[in-house]
Design a protein around this motif. Structure first.
Motif, PDB file in Angstrom:
ATOM      1  N   ILE A 180       0.849  -1.196   0.000  1.00 60.75           N
ATOM      2  CA  ILE A 180       0.000   0.000   0.000  1.00 60.75           C
ATOM      3  C   ILE A 180       0.881   1.241   0.000  1.00 60.75           C
ATOM      4  O   ILE A 180       1.708   1.422   0.902  1.00 60.75           O
ATOM      5  N   ILE A 181       0.723   2.073  -1.011  1.00 58.20           N
ATOM      6  CA  ILE A 181       1.477   3.321  -1.107  1.00 58.20           C
ATOM      7  C   ILE A 181       0.559   4.492  -0.759  1.00 58.20           C
ATOM      8  O   ILE A 181      -0.668   4.335  -0.735  1.00 58.20           O
ATOM      9  N   PRO A 182       1.129   5.685  -0.461  1.00 57.57           N
ATOM     10  CA  PRO A 182       0.325   6.790   0.071  1.00 57.57           C
ATOM     11  C   PRO A 182      -0.904   7.167  -0.743  1.00 57.57           C
ATOM     12  O   PRO A 182      -1.933   7.560  -0.179  1.00 57.57           O
ATOM     13  N   GLU A 183      -0.847   7.039  -2.063  1.00 55.76           N
ATOM     14  CA  GLU A 183      -1.990   7.466  -2.881  1.00 55.76           C
ATOM     15  C   GLU A 183      -3.047   6.377  -3.052  1.00 55.76           C
ATOM     16  O   GLU A 183      -4.091   6.610  -3.670  1.00 55.76           O
ATOM     17  N   ASP A 184      -2.830   5.192  -2.502  1.00 51.45           N
ATOM     18  CA  ASP A 184      -3.785   4.091  -2.654  1.00 51.45           C
ATOM     19  C   ASP A 184      -5.025   4.275  -1.794  1.00 51.45           C
ATOM     20  O   ASP A 184      -4.960   4.792  -0.675  1.00 51.45           O
ATOM     21  N   VAL A 250      -3.075  -0.261  11.150  1.00 55.06           N
ATOM     22  CA  VAL A 250      -3.170   1.061  11.784  1.00 55.06           C
ATOM     23  C   VAL A 250      -2.526   2.130  10.904  1.00 55.06           C
ATOM     24  O   VAL A 250      -3.024   3.255  10.803  1.00 55.06           O
ATOM     25  N   LYS A 251      -1.419   1.781  10.263  1.00 58.20           N
ATOM     26  CA  LYS A 251      -0.672   2.750   9.453  1.00 58.20           C
ATOM     27  C   LYS A 251      -1.444   3.161   8.194  1.00 58.20           C
ATOM     28  O   LYS A 251      -1.114   4.166   7.562  1.00 58.20           O
ATOM     29  N   TYR A 252      -2.444   2.369   7.840  1.00 57.17           N
ATOM     30  CA  TYR A 252      -3.199   2.629   6.615  1.00 57.17           C
ATOM     31  C   TYR A 252      -4.684   2.830   6.924  1.00 57.17           C
ATOM     32  O   TYR A 252      -5.541   2.585   6.090  1.00 57.17           O
ATOM     33  N   ALA A 253      -4.944   3.323   8.135  1.00 55.61           N
ATOM     34  CA  ALA A 253      -6.308   3.410   8.656  1.00 55.61           C
ATOM     35  C   ALA A 253      -7.240   4.208   7.754  1.00 55.61           C
ATOM     36  O   ALA A 253      -8.419   3.849   7.594  1.00 55.61           O
ATOM     37  N   SER A 254      -6.748   5.275   7.165  1.00 56.73           N
ATOM     38  CA  SER A 254      -7.606   6.142   6.340  1.00 56.73           C
ATOM     39  C   SER A 254      -7.603   5.730   4.875  1.00 56.73           C
ATOM     40  O   SER A 254      -8.299   6.347   4.061  1.00 56.73           O
TER      41      SER A 254
END
Length: 314
Positions: A180-184, A250-254
């Motif tokens: 998972i990258i930031p824009e996903d 948790v790191k990709y919660a949003s």
């Protein structure tokens, strides 16, 4: 036509296409190689030997071709050959879960993006999710040979080229990191985690399973559904894998509406719930389901409020 194997499967999801007995005449007409494995049992019912991995593979190939328009599906020897009805159930229950965040309407179309963790060599969840609801998927695995086989399945079915992408996880200790990258933005994640904590535990389970299917003891077990090491066991087993998944989520919660996983062992639930509480999830749901004679469940969690869930573009 002779009677078919399997009675009405009332434990499967109401939308599951495989609740009725297998129509072997139809399946063989679409996939002639299945015929070699079909026989009449002592009750006069058409069936296959479910302890034979080649028979199970032929049945799956026929089911995928007949009901999901998947051509030339193949998996290498010793890789997991999944039971199609149970895998379809997971997809249907995710559809119901998403409907709960979408005014009780099941979202369909390629804007729904799923992340399949550990897609294996069979690519079964992305295939079914795309065929049934036209969803898009990213399939991941740590095994390069599995990813290569999934790529061949996609090449053999051009309709999947724009719908399913593949990504190899380069670090086995991670699940979402590197993927998972930031824009996903993923609508959901799904996973059928390794059940066992060691190869020895996996082999003992295989012996029991095959012995039950053959109604006799087996000293040299061959898994009827196959299974490569990474598919069957990992350090810490199911509870270790799911716990790691929760902490990473948790790191990709949003970036994800719903995280989900199968949980095979009921005794693992209390620990999973404690971990989910510890990381401050907003919503946790447990969906009971049956896979053949085995009871399982889906655990789903979200870090988004109800309002944030409703505003998620589906």
């Amino acid at each position: 036509m002779k009677a078919n194997d399997n009675s009405q499967k009332d434990n499967l999801h109401p939308r599951n296409l495989h609740r009725s007995r297998y129509d072997f005449e139809l399946l063989i007409s679409n996939c002639p190689e299945l015929k070699a494995f079909v026989s009449i049992n002592k009750y006069g019912i058409e069936t296959i030997e479910f302890s034979n991995p080649l028979a199970v593979k032929a049945l799956n190939k026929a089911l995928l071709q007949t009901y999901y328009d998947i051509q030339n599906w193949h998996i290498p020897k010793n890789y997991l050959c999944p039971p199609i009805p149970g895998r379809a159930d997971y997809i249907h229950y995710i559809a119901d879960l998403l409907a709960g965040s979408n005014n009780n309407q099941i979202p369909e179309g390629n804007s729904v993006l799923g992340l399949d963790i550990g897609t294996g060599a069979n690519l079964i969840y992305p295939i079914l999710g795309n065929a049934i609801y036209n969803w898009s998927f990213v399939g991941t695995d740590i095994d390069g040979k599995a990813i290569a086989n999934c790529s061949k399945i996609i090449e053999n079915n051009p309709k999947l080229i724009d719908a399913i992408s593949l990504q190899q996880q380069t670090e086995s200790r991670f699940i979402f990191k590197n993927i998972i990258i930031p824009e996903d933005k993923f609508t959901f994640t799904m996973c059928n985690p390794p059940f066992h904590a060691s190869a020895e535990e996996a082999n003992k389970s295989a012996s029991r399973k095959v012995s039950n299917l053959k109604e006799k003891r087996s000293t040299n077990p061959v898994l009827n559904f196959g299974g490569h090491n990474a598919e069957l066991w990992c350090n810490g087993g199911e509870i270790g894998f799911v716990t790691q998944m929760i902490y990473e989520s948790v790191k990709y919660a949003s970036q994800c509406l719903w995280f989900t996983t199968l949980v095979s062992k009921q005794e693992n639930l209390s620990s999973i719930y404690k971990t989910l509480k510890k990381v401050n999830t907003v919503s946790v749901k447990t969906i009971e389901m049956s896979q053949g004679q085995k009871n399982s469940r889906i655990v789903a969690w979200s870090f988004l409020s109800e309002a944030e869930q409703k505003s998620w573009k589906l």
